[in-house]
Design a protein around this motif. Structure first.
Motif, mmCIF file in Angstrom:
data_model
loop_
_atom_site.group_PDB
_atom_site.id
_atom_site.type_symbol
_atom_site.label_atom_id
_atom_site.label_comp_id
_atom_site.label_asym_id
_atom_site.label_seq_id
_atom_site.Cartn_x
_atom_site.Cartn_y
_atom_site.Cartn_z
ATOM 1 N N ASN A 1 0.829 -1.208 0.000
ATOM 2 C CA ASN A 1 0.000 0.000 0.000
ATOM 3 C C ASN A 1 0.861 1.254 0.000
ATOM 4 O O ASN A 1 2.034 1.223 0.396
ATOM 5 N N PRO A 2 0.267 2.396 -0.417
ATOM 6 C CA PRO A 2 1.023 3.664 -0.432
ATOM 7 C C PRO A 2 1.412 4.132 0.968
ATOM 8 O O PRO A 2 1.050 3.535 1.981
ATOM 9 N N LEU A 3 2.126 5.262 0.978
ATOM 10 C CA LEU A 3 2.743 5.749 2.217
ATOM 11 C C LEU A 3 1.716 6.083 3.303
ATOM 12 O O LEU A 3 1.795 5.546 4.419
ATOM 13 N N LEU A 4 0.773 6.961 2.992
ATOM 14 C CA LEU A 4 -0.128 7.438 4.046
ATOM 15 C C LEU A 4 -1.015 6.337 4.629
ATOM 16 O O LEU A 4 -1.145 6.239 5.864
ATOM 17 N N PRO A 5 -1.642 5.481 3.791
ATOM 18 C CA PRO A 5 -2.390 4.373 4.404
ATOM 19 C C PRO A 5 -1.501 3.443 5.236
ATOM 20 O O PRO A 5 -1.947 2.922 6.269
ATOM 21 N N SER A 6 -0.271 3.248 4.821
ATOM 22 C CA SER A 6 0.634 2.379 5.588
ATOM 23 C C SER A 6 0.964 3.002 6.941
ATOM 24 O O SER A 6 1.013 2.303 7.964
ATOM 25 N N MET A 7 1.200 4.324 6.944
ATOM 26 C CA MET A 7 1.455 4.991 8.225
ATOM 27 C C MET A 7 0.220 4.929 9.125
ATOM 28 O O MET A 7 0.331 4.712 10.337
ATOM 29 N N ALA A 8 -0.954 5.101 8.520
ATOM 30 C CA ALA A 8 -2.187 5.019 9.310
ATOM 31 C C ALA A 8 -2.378 3.618 9.881
ATOM 32 O O ALA A 8 -2.810 3.456 11.032
ATOM 33 N N ASP A 9 -2.043 2.609 9.094
ATOM 34 C CA ASP A 9 -2.170 1.238 9.587
ATOM 35 C C ASP A 9 -1.199 0.988 10.751
ATOM 36 O O ASP A 9 -1.590 0.412 11.776
ATOM 37 N N GLY A 10 0.047 1.429 10.600
ATOM 38 C CA GLY A 10 1.007 1.247 11.685
ATOM 39 C C GLY A 10 0.601 1.998 12.939
ATOM 40 O O GLY A 10 0.718 1.484 14.057
ATOM 41 N N PHE A 11 0.082 3.212 12.753
ATOM 42 C CA PHE A 11 -0.335 4.005 13.912
ATOM 43 C C PHE A 11 -1.529 3.369 14.615
ATOM 44 O O PHE A 11 -1.565 3.287 15.847
ATOM 45 N N SER A 12 -2.525 2.934 13.846
ATOM 46 C CA SER A 12 -3.722 2.351 14.473
ATOM 47 C C SER A 12 -3.387 1.031 15.161
ATOM 48 O O SER A 12 -3.889 0.749 16.254
ATOM 49 N N MET A 13 -2.552 0.214 14.532
ATOM 50 C CA MET A 13 -2.160 -1.044 15.173
ATOM 51 C C MET A 13 -1.348 -0.784 16.449
ATOM 52 O O MET A 13 -1.547 -1.427 17.487
ATOM 53 N N GLY A 14 -0.409 0.170 16.364
ATOM 54 C CA GLY A 14 0.382 0.498 17.544
ATOM 55 C C GLY A 14 -0.462 1.103 18.640
ATOM 56 O O GLY A 14 -0.273 0.813 19.831
ATOM 57 N N LEU A 15 -1.443 1.930 18.242
ATOM 58 C CA LEU A 15 -2.321 2.533 19.244
ATOM 59 C C LEU A 15 -3.223 1.474 19.882
ATOM 60 O O LEU A 15 -3.441 1.490 21.102
ATOM 61 N N GLY A 16 -3.740 0.554 19.070
ATOM 62 C CA GLY A 16 -4.565 -0.523 19.637
ATOM 63 C C GLY A 16 -3.785 -1.387 20.602
ATOM 64 O O GLY A 16 -4.276 -1.731 21.696
ATOM 65 N N PHE A 17 -2.559 -1.727 20.220
ATOM 66 C CA PHE A 17 -1.702 -2.514 21.109
ATOM 67 C C PHE A 17 -1.386 -1.730 22.381
ATOM 68 O O PHE A 17 -1.434 -2.263 23.500
#
Length: 248
Positions: free
Chosen positions: A134-150
């Motif tokens: 996936n492109p940059l911004l969706p990938s950053m959003a995915d990493g942020f949401s996963m890290g925030l959920g964890f």
């Protein structure tokens, strides 16, 4: 040109609300995927420990997803996993150096679990499953949401264990936020609370995590049953008949 010669179309990137819901609830790394449980169970003895590891994991997940998304077209499938591990290791080392510089006392408390973020299955899993496609911004959003959920699960477990084990909340927050946070500690059960040792020990972490997983399953089942009840039920005795031809 036959249909088989048509190039495959790329699947659209998920929307940002869907990414956030996926990481925070539907596919939470700690409650659904059950990944990264080793540091989650070992470090979550207090809020400050849990928050320190949560912030470190969040930064590594977001930055590594961003870097891997940028190079995804230049890395072949044969070397993608070693390349991803090197990037994640670089990000983990960067966070470790930051903690050594600014929160050294907390870094000593967390110990080996900061370098071990590199081996967290959640980080490598998101890099390979999402950021590499996936492109940059969706990938950053995915990493942020996963890290925030964890991280949210980590902090909740830390708060419950500290509350049950010591009767306090936000003790030793100066390790993360400096001397101004030394007095943030709250005595919930008073100074005479004898403490509950099991909550602080590793078995207490298993028990608290199990209760949180059970609570999430109860909420999911409740939502699913409510949606089923809201669906319109078919009308009994109503049948559609198809007729052909002309009636003279």
């Amino acid at each position: 040109m036959s249909a088989s010669d048509t190039p495959p179309t790329a699947s659209p990137s998920p929307t940002y609300p869907a990414i956030a819901k996926h990481g925070l609830w539907d596919n939470n790394p700690a409650l659904v995927q059950l990944l990264g449980l080793c540091p989650l169970l070992a470090v979550s003895g207090s809020v400050v420990n849990a928050l320190g590891l949560a912030i470190a994991t969040l930064l590594v997940l977001t930055c590594s997803n961003a870097a891997i998304s940028l190079i995804r077209r230049q890395v072949s499938d044969a070397i993608r996993l070693p390349a991803f591990v090197m990037i994640i290791a670089a990000m983990g080392t960067f966070i470790e150096l930051l903690m050594r510089a600014y929160t050294y006392d907390l870094f000593q408390v967390l110990g080996i679990f900061i370098p071990l973020i590199v081996t967290n299955c959640t980080v490598l899993g998101r890099a390979d499953a999402f950021a590499s496609k996936n492109p940059l911004l969706p990938s950053m959003a995915d990493g942020f949401s996963m890290g925030l959920g964890f991280g949210l699960v980590l902090v909740v477990i830390g708060a419950l264990r500290e509350l049950l084990g010591s009767g306090t909340l936000f003790a030793d927050m100066h390790l993360l936020f400096g001397e101004s946070a030394r007095h943030w500690e709250i005595q919930i059960f008073g100074a005479d609370y004898p403490g509950f040792l099991l909550a602080i020990l590793p078995p207490g972490a298993f028990i608290v995590t199990a209760f949180l997983i059970a609570l999430k399953n109860i909420i999911d089942n409740s939502i699913r049953e409510r949606r089923l009840r809201q669906q319109p039920s078919p009308v009994k005795g109503s049948k559609r008949v198809r007729s052909t031809g002309n009636i003279a």
